[in-house]
Design a protein around this motif. Structure first.
Motif, PDB file in Angstrom:
ATOM      1  N   ASN A  88      32.957  42.701  31.901  1.00  8.45           N
ATOM      2  CA  ASN A  88      33.960  43.616  31.545  1.00  8.45           C
ATOM      3  C   ASN A  88      34.620  44.339  32.763  1.00  8.45           C
ATOM      4  O   ASN A  88      35.872  44.545  32.666  1.00  8.45           O
ATOM      5  CB  ASN A  88      33.273  44.692  30.830  1.00  8.45           C
ATOM      6  N   MET A  89      34.200  44.248  33.976  1.00  8.40           N
ATOM      7  CA  MET A  89      35.008  44.841  35.246  1.00  8.40           C
ATOM      8  C   MET A  89      36.194  43.533  35.463  1.00  8.40           C
ATOM      9  O   MET A  89      37.137  43.872  35.855  1.00  8.40           O
ATOM     10  CB  MET A  89      33.955  44.987  36.459  1.00  8.40           C
ATOM     11  N   ILE A  90      35.677  42.190  35.305  1.00  9.88           N
ATOM     12  CA  ILE A  90      36.768  41.384  35.401  1.00  9.88           C
ATOM     13  C   ILE A  90      37.525  41.263  34.482  1.00  9.88           C
ATOM     14  O   ILE A  90      38.947  41.244  34.904  1.00  9.88           O
ATOM     15  CB  ILE A  90      35.901  39.872  35.590  1.00  9.88           C
ATOM     16  N   ASP A  91      37.477  41.264  33.413  1.00 12.21           N
ATOM     17  CA  ASP A  91      38.320  41.535  32.285  1.00 12.21           C
ATOM     18  C   ASP A  91      39.217  42.898  32.269  1.00 12.21           C
ATOM     19  O   ASP A  91      40.649  42.739  32.098  1.00 12.21           O
ATOM     20  CB  ASP A  91      37.637  41.618  30.875  1.00 12.21           C
ATOM     21  N   SER A  92      38.822  43.822  32.759  1.00  7.40           N
ATOM     22  CA  SER A  92      39.598  45.035  33.128  1.00  7.40           C
ATOM     23  C   SER A  92      40.581  44.935  34.130  1.00  7.40           C
ATOM     24  O   SER A  92      41.715  45.180  33.966  1.00  7.40           O
ATOM     25  CB  SER A  92      38.790  46.347  33.318  1.00  7.40           C
ATOM     26  N   ALA A  93      39.884  44.260  35.307  1.00  8.13           N
ATOM     27  CA  ALA A  93      40.769  44.193  36.369  1.00  8.13           C
ATOM     28  C   ALA A  93      41.919  42.966  36.145  1.00  8.13           C
ATOM     29  O   ALA A  93      43.035  43.044  36.746  1.00  8.13           O
ATOM     30  CB  ALA A  93      40.078  43.394  37.546  1.00  8.13           C
ATOM     31  N   MET A  94      41.958  42.061  35.358  1.00  9.12           N
ATOM     32  CA  MET A  94      42.803  41.020  34.887  1.00  9.12           C
ATOM     33  C   MET A  94      43.712  41.573  33.786  1.00  9.12           C
ATOM     34  O   MET A  94      44.647  40.890  33.356  1.00  9.12           O
ATOM     35  CB  MET A  94      42.137  39.818  34.470  1.00  9.12           C
ATOM     36  N   ALA A  95      43.264  42.731  33.070  1.00  7.11           N
ATOM     37  CA  ALA A  95      44.118  43.114  31.998  1.00  7.11           C
ATOM     38  C   ALA A  95      45.607  43.332  32.304  1.00  7.11           C
ATOM     39  O   ALA A  95      46.346  43.425  31.225  1.00  7.11           O
ATOM     40  CB  ALA A  95      43.566  44.538  31.381  1.00  7.11           C
ATOM     41  N   ASP A  96      46.050  43.720  33.518  1.00  9.39           N
ATOM     42  CA  ASP A  96      47.235  43.901  33.915  1.00  9.39           C
ATOM     43  C   ASP A  96      47.817  42.591  34.345  1.00  9.39           C
ATOM     44  O   ASP A  96      49.164  43.056  34.865  1.00  9.39           O
ATOM     45  CB  ASP A  96      47.493  45.195  34.504  1.00  9.39           C
ATOM     46  N   GLY A  97      47.267  41.635  34.165  1.00  8.53           N
ATOM     47  CA  GLY A  97      47.893  40.373  34.813  1.00  8.53           C
ATOM     48  C   GLY A  97      47.019  39.681  35.937  1.00  8.53           C
ATOM     49  O   GLY A  97      46.897  38.486  35.650  1.00  8.53           O
ATOM     50  N   GLU A  98      46.628  40.400  36.546  1.00 16.05           N
ATOM     51  CA  GLU A  98      45.901  39.765  38.040  1.00 16.05           C
ATOM     52  C   GLU A  98      44.917  40.834  38.476  1.00 16.05           C
ATOM     53  O   GLU A  98      45.673  42.166  38.613  1.00 16.05           O
ATOM     54  CB  GLU A  98      46.790  39.053  38.978  1.00 16.05           C
ATOM     55  N   ALA A  99      44.051  40.390  39.206  1.00 16.89           N
ATOM     56  CA  ALA A  99      43.113  41.341  39.914  1.00 16.89           C
ATOM     57  C   ALA A  99      43.647  41.720  41.164  1.00 16.89           C
ATOM     58  O   ALA A  99      44.366  40.709  41.834  1.00 16.89           O
ATOM     59  CB  ALA A  99      41.805  41.039  40.048  1.00 16.89           C
TER      60      ALA A  99
END
Length: 139
Positions: A88-99
């Motif tokens: 979920n942290m990875i998904d959140s970090a990528m939610a705006d396009g890229e971590a």
């Protein structure tokens, strides 16, 4: 002596509170919180989450460094709960396009503290990259 001025906050480190805290740490790690990240946090917490629960988690994350949180939370979580939180942290970090680099460093810190190897996370990461690559819809 100056510790007396620091805010003290305690939190029942239930798996759901650990997820919320982890996402807040991740969202704040790059210095800005994007609307997509807030939307992800709200969707993950679900409709039964209350404002007072979210406020308690926010107070806790402001008063507690991620390393201390990890030391306290990791022993309380099962391996499947740890994996759920990191994904979920990875998904959140990528939610705006890229971590962002700060988000990447924090996620790696959590993965290490949660005893999740890169080889264990790689297939999940590929799936999340494909899920979040909405540009394919415009091609």
């Amino acid at each position: 002596m100056f510790n007396m001025f620091k805010p003290q906050a305690s939190l029942d480190l239930t798996p759901r509170n650990c997820l919320a805290a982890s996402l807040i740490y991740c969202m704040a790690s790059d210095g800005e919180i994007d609307p997509e990240e807030i939307g992800h946090l709200i969707s993950v917490l679900g409709r039964n989450a209350t404002r007072s629960q979210l406020d308690a988690v926010l107070r806790y994350t402001r008063a507690t460094q991620p390393a201390q949180f990890l030391a306290d939370a990791a022993p309380r979580l099962r391996p499947d709960q740890r994996l759920c939180i990191v994904l979920n942290m990875i998904d959140s970090a990528m939610a705006d396009g890229e971590a962002e680099p700060g988000e990447e460093r924090l996620i790696l810190q959590f993965a290490q503290a949660f005893a999740l190897s890169e080889s264990e996370l790689t297939p999940h990461f590929r799936t999340l990259v494909a899920k979040n690559d909405r540009a394919v819809l415009d091609r």
